[in-house]
Structures are given as C-alpha cells and as structure tokens.
Write a protein that holds these residues in place. Structure first.
Motif, mmCIF file in Angstrom:
data_model
loop_
_atom_site.group_PDB
_atom_site.id
_atom_site.type_symbol
_atom_site.label_atom_id
_atom_site.label_comp_id
_atom_site.label_asym_id
_atom_site.label_seq_id
_atom_site.Cartn_x
_atom_site.Cartn_y
_atom_site.Cartn_z
ATOM 1 N N LEU A 1 -38.645 -16.998 29.402
ATOM 2 C CA LEU A 1 -39.279 -15.949 30.200
ATOM 3 C C LEU A 1 -39.775 -16.549 31.506
ATOM 4 O O LEU A 1 -40.539 -17.514 31.505
ATOM 5 N N LYS A 2 -39.335 -15.970 32.608
ATOM 6 C CA LYS A 2 -39.799 -16.388 33.921
ATOM 7 C C LYS A 2 -40.530 -15.216 34.573
ATOM 8 O O LYS A 2 -40.066 -14.072 34.490
ATOM 9 N N ILE A 3 -41.661 -15.508 35.209
ATOM 10 C CA ILE A 3 -42.430 -14.454 35.889
ATOM 11 C C ILE A 3 -42.637 -14.871 37.336
ATOM 12 O O ILE A 3 -42.715 -16.055 37.668
ATOM 13 N N SER A 4 -42.711 -13.871 38.214
ATOM 14 C CA SER A 4 -42.788 -14.145 39.651
ATOM 15 C C SER A 4 -44.148 -14.672 40.083
ATOM 16 O O SER A 4 -44.269 -15.298 41.134
ATOM 17 N N SER A 5 -45.207 -14.432 39.290
ATOM 18 C CA SER A 5 -46.545 -14.909 39.651
ATOM 19 C C SER A 5 -47.315 -15.188 38.381
ATOM 20 O O SER A 5 -47.368 -14.355 37.469
ATOM 21 N N THR A 6 -47.910 -16.379 38.306
ATOM 22 C CA THR A 6 -48.719 -16.743 37.136
ATOM 23 C C THR A 6 -50.194 -16.426 37.334
ATOM 24 O O THR A 6 -50.978 -16.557 36.397
ATOM 25 N N ASN A 7 -50.574 -16.016 38.545
ATOM 26 C CA ASN A 7 -51.976 -15.669 38.827
ATOM 27 C C ASN A 7 -52.017 -14.422 39.709
ATOM 28 O O ASN A 7 -52.489 -14.455 40.839
ATOM 29 N N PRO A 8 -51.505 -13.305 39.198
ATOM 30 C CA PRO A 8 -51.428 -12.096 40.024
ATOM 31 C C PRO A 8 -52.791 -11.426 40.177
ATOM 32 O O PRO A 8 -53.716 -11.661 39.395
ATOM 33 N N VAL B 1 -45.334 -7.615 39.172
ATOM 34 C CA VAL B 1 -44.885 -8.899 38.627
ATOM 35 C C VAL B 1 -43.504 -8.717 37.999
ATOM 36 O O VAL B 1 -43.308 -7.808 37.178
ATOM 37 N N GLU B 2 -42.583 -9.583 38.382
ATOM 38 C CA GLU B 2 -41.224 -9.526 37.834
ATOM 39 C C GLU B 2 -41.124 -10.399 36.589
ATOM 40 O O GLU B 2 -41.444 -11.589 36.623
ATOM 41 N N LEU B 3 -40.712 -9.802 35.467
ATOM 42 C CA LEU B 3 -40.419 -10.530 34.237
ATOM 43 C C LEU B 3 -38.903 -10.641 34.119
ATOM 44 O O LEU B 3 -38.194 -9.634 34.178
ATOM 45 N N GLN B 4 -38.424 -11.876 33.951
ATOM 46 C CA GLN B 4 -36.967 -12.106 33.889
ATOM 47 C C GLN B 4 -36.630 -12.900 32.637
ATOM 48 O O GLN B 4 -37.267 -13.900 32.315
ATOM 49 N N ALA B 5 -35.607 -12.424 31.921
ATOM 50 C CA ALA B 5 -35.092 -13.140 30.756
ATOM 51 C C ALA B 5 -33.971 -14.062 31.213
ATOM 52 O O ALA B 5 -32.903 -13.601 31.637
ATOM 53 N N SER B 6 -34.205 -15.383 31.147
ATOM 54 C CA SER B 6 -33.188 -16.370 31.541
ATOM 55 C C SER B 6 -32.545 -16.932 30.266
ATOM 56 O O SER B 6 -33.235 -17.489 29.402
ATOM 57 N N THR B 7 -31.214 -16.758 30.121
ATOM 58 C CA THR B 7 -30.525 -17.199 28.914
ATOM 59 C C THR B 7 -29.115 -17.654 29.244
ATOM 60 O O THR B 7 -28.499 -17.192 30.218
ATOM 61 N N ASN B 8 -28.607 -18.550 28.420
ATOM 62 C CA ASN B 8 -27.213 -18.973 28.554
ATOM 63 C C ASN B 8 -26.340 -18.352 27.471
ATOM 64 O O ASN B 8 -25.185 -18.746 27.284
ATOM 65 N N GLU B 9 -26.887 -17.395 26.747
ATOM 66 C CA GLU B 9 -26.113 -16.679 25.730
ATOM 67 C C GLU B 9 -25.158 -15.703 26.430
ATOM 68 O O GLU B 9 -25.542 -14.987 27.355
#
Length: 503
Positions: free
Chosen positions: A309-316, A322-330
């Motif tokens: 899980l990657k997010i655009s800001s850790t202290n919004p 805030v963008e939540l992105q699922a990063s996977t190699n599946e």
C-alpha cells in the motif's frame, strides 16, 4: 314592646352618626392566634383573627408572606393553612370598620422540619483519586420539606461545611497522601432533622500513563478453514483490569483481571470459510479506567499474494485528498479491496482510491485476491492532526448556564461547577481544567481566585468529556477564563471569558 322595636334602629343610627363626626382612630385592637404555634410541613394549622369591636366591620383578611389567603367582612375570621416548606413565615391579620378604624398584627411562624433528609448516593470524583490531587465528594439528597440543606463532611481530622439549595451537593476534599481515609457526612435541614452516612475513600499512587498494548499474528495470511490466533500483550504501571477483542465490529473475547500488571494471551478468532479481509480491535483498561485501543487486520486465503500500500501523504491535513495505491507484481488480480478503519471503501478492480482525510488516527489497508485464490494484505496507520481546539458545550454553576456574550446573575453562595467539552478528534484523558476568576476582562486580567475542574467522565470515542468542581462566590462581577482546554494534539482553547455577576 312594640315601641321599643321602633326606637332601637333610631338609637343605633344616632350612635353611628356621633361616632362618624368624631376624629377616626387608626388603633384598632386585633388578635391573631396560630395553633399549633410551631407546626411541621404538611400539617394543619388553624389561624384565627379576632377583634373586641366587631360592630360595623367592613374588611378582615389574613395574609401569609404578603399574599392574602383569606378575607371577609366579619370577625372572628378563621383559616386552615397547610404549609409545605420548613422555614419562617410572616402571618398578618388586618381589620377595618365603618368608623375608619384599622388594626394590624403580625406573627412570625417557624415551620419546623422534623423529617431527616434522604441520602441517595455518595460518590467520589474522580473515581480513582490520586495522591496530592484535587478530588470531590458528590452527594445526592432527597429533601422535600426544606429548601436549604446543610452539609458537613469530615475526612480524617478536617471538616468541610456548606449549605446550598443545589443538587447534587459537591464538596472539595482536602488533598491527601496515598492510603485509605474514612469519610463521614452529616446532612441536615434543621436542628431536628438530620441524616448521616459514612464511606471510605482510597487515595491511589499517581498513574502516569495508560496501558501499553501489542498485537501480533503467527502469520499475516491464513488459509480457508484454518484457526486464526491473535497474540495480545499488555502491560501497565499500576494494574490491568480487562481486555476486550472485537472481530469485524462484534465482541469476540472478553476477560477481566485482578492484581495483574502484564498479560500475554492467545485469542482464538475461529475459522473462516472464504477468502476475505477482517479487522480486529483490542481494548485494554487498567484499574484507574485508563484505556488503550489498538487495531489490526488479517487476511484469509490460500496463500500470500504480493501487495504494497502506497499513500500520497503520510501526514495529511483534515480535508486533504490522499491517494491510496495498491502496488503489486501479480498479473492475475481478481479483486482489490481498500479499507479505512476496517470499513470497505472500494471493492473491485481499481488499483487506486482517493480518500478525504478526516481528523484522528486511522488504519488504511489494501487487500488483493488473485484468480487462483491467493490473498495479499498491507496496512498503514496514520495520524491526521487538526488545528482546531476543543469546544466548551456547557459551563454551569449551580443551575445557571454561563455565557460569553451576556452576564449570568446568581446569588452569593457555595455551588457545584460542571463543564462539558467536545472535540472533532479526541480530548485528553484524565485531564484537569483550571478556571481563572478575574475582576477585569481579558487582556487586563486581575486574578481574584481559581477553580480546578477534574475529569468526571469521557466518551468511548474520546470526543467528549465532562468535568466537575466547586466554588464559593461573593458579590461582584467576574470574568471566568478556562485554561487547559486542549485536545490530544495540543490545540488549546484560549482567551475565552464567561461573564458572571453575583448579587
């Protein structure tokens, strides 16, 4: 005899004419009798008004505390009175006749309360007072016959006394060192009607923090049909009381403890028949009602799938996107699920989700499910700090609600003080509020006193708290300035004055 009947009315008329020509007298003797002379509430009291000159009476009346309760044009005049309150009354009788004469007399009737008050409850606030700190005794009393109740509380060798009309009765206790102390309370409405009770107050050592809490699983992903076990570790510097485990919002496990400072227990969450994402929330409370809450998530599937899980800001900031992105190699992803605080916000094939940040602590998570039944999970916990201080919802002294834009008027006396605050994120636990009393408005502060309010209760979501204290007031205009009203992010309410006039 017939001649006598004719002359009698003429004689009476001559007497009346002679008296009317004389200078009227304002001193007419009247007598007021009260039986019994010292009644009790709700008893029958007979009041009789008489005068030796009862010829030509035009008005008679009996009044109690300035209110006419009975009137006529004859004497004697009798009235049955049923007093409902124990206090001193002024009973007055008045007579007037056709000769212009008037007479008044007054009696002070003391209605005595012979029925003792009923003590309904005796409670120490806060529930776990600590050594050398401010604490109060809150007393609920039922008293139907007297308006003023006198209270004397003895703790050790020190006695605190107040008299008040406000319920509950709140008395500030002396600051005490650690140990147990007897409390004796005497409640009276008169010298003849009193009740007493006693209890024991325990003063605890200072508890500096809430319990520490750690959650862990043997592994991150469980197979379908496999028993899921959660490991719970907790420790406190005083004593742990209870632990509660909730699975997907439903209580799954609860256990209470005694004389235990640390625990490490496995909690079986059961078996799950389908791949899915599940949330767990654990609450641990210590012996002083201090609470720690922690949450986590776990996945059920046939094997782990790779996801981050990657997010655009850790202290919004609140309201920030805030963008939540699922990063996977599946390569064979069937389903992507985004969750915020255990609540699913997106379930489908989209690998991104945009969340509007709200104040507080949040757990953001993503789960992916592949076509061959494997599940992957990742989660991030973030704090969204706001910049707004708490709000004061109510500030009450006795029964009077204080305002900032107009003076609230009350009489001098000893009063209980209550304050309720709320916040968008979370208020502090076990916090105290200092109210500065100034004789001049801010910023030209002229302190004349202060009141310490201790936290009586806090809501489960930490967004609301109630405080209690006591104050003694004399005549004057005052500006009450609360200090220490802040949330967990140290956003502090400042420069707010409540207006009070005591007269």
């Amino acid at each position: 005899m017939k001649r006598l009947h004719i002359l009698l009315p003429i004689f009476v008329a001559i007497v009346l004419l002679v008296n009317s020509c004389q200078k009227p007298s304002s001193d007419l003797a009247v007598t007021l009798a009260v039986d019994p002379p010292t009644p009790t509430p709700y008893s029958t009291v007979t009041i009789v008004l008489t005068s030796p000159l009862n010829i030509g009476v035009t008005l008679t009346s009996i009044s109690i505390d300035g209110v006419t309760v009975c009137s006529s044009d004859t004497v004697p005049l009798q009235y049955a009175w049923f007093p409902t309150e124990a206090k001193s009354y002024i009973v007055e009788g008045y007579v007037r006749n056709i000769f212009g004469q008037e007479g008044r007399t007054q009696h002070v009737v003391n209605v005595l309360d012979n029925t003792p008050p009923i003590i309904k409850s005796l409670r120490v606030v806060p529930g776990f007072p600590e050594e050398d700190s401010t604490s109060y005794l809150s007393i609920e009393v039922e008293e139907k016959e007297s308006r003023i109740v006198k209270t004397a509380v003895t703790v050790g060798n020190e006695t605190r006394s107040v008299q008040t009309t406000v319920q509950p009765i709140v008395i500030e206790l002396p600051r005490l060192s650690q140990g147990e102390y007897p409390i004796n309370a005497v409640i009276s409405s008169s010298d003849f009607a009193r009740a007493s009770t006693s209890t024991v107050i325990t003063i605890y050592s200072v508890d500096n923090s809430e319990p520490t809490l750690e959650l862990s699983f043997v592994k991150n992903v469980f197979s379908v049909g496999e028993n899921v076990v959660l490991n719970v570790k907790a420790r406190d510097d005083t004593e742990l009381r209870s632990v509660i485990v909730e699975l997907d919002g439903v209580e799954k496990f609860k256990k209470e403890f005694s004389k235990t400072r640390s625990i490490e227990i496995p909690v079986s969450l059961g078996e799950f028949n389908a791949p899915n994402l599940h949330s767990v929330v654990v609450s641990v409370m210590d012996g002083r009602n201090k609470l720690s809450i922690a949450g986590t998530v776990f996945a059920v599937g046939t094997g782990p799938a790779s996801v981050e899980l990657k997010i655009s800001s850790t202290n919004p900031s609140p309201g920030e996107l805030v963008e939540l992105q699922a990063s996977t190699n599946e390569y064979n992803v069937k389903r992507i699920v985004f969750s915020v605080d255990g609540n699913v916000v997106s379930d489908g094939r989209a690998d991104k989700y945009y969340w509007i940040a709200s104040s507080g602590r949040h757990v953001l998570s993503v789960m992916i499910e592949t076509e061959d039944g494997r599940v992957g999970l990742d989660a991030i916990q973030i704090d969204v700090q706001d910049d707004r201080p708490p709000r004061i919802d109510s500030f009450v002294i006795g029964d009077a609600r204080l305002r900032t834009d107009a003076y609230t008027v009350i009489s001098p006396g000893y009063y209980g003080v209550r304050m309720s605050i709320s916040d968008d994120t979370a208020v502090k636990r076990n916090n105290t509020i200092m109210v500065l009393i100034s004789s001049s408005p801010f910023p030209a502060i002229n302190p004349v006193g202060q009141v310490v309010l201790v936290q009586e209760s806090v809501s489960d979501d930490l967004k609301r708290a109630d405080y209690v204290g006591a104050i003694s007031l004399t005549n004057g205009r005052f500006y009450l300035i609360p200090t220490g009203v802040s949330d967990i992010y140290e956003n502090t309410l400042q420069n707010l004055s409540f207006l009070l006039e005591v007269r």
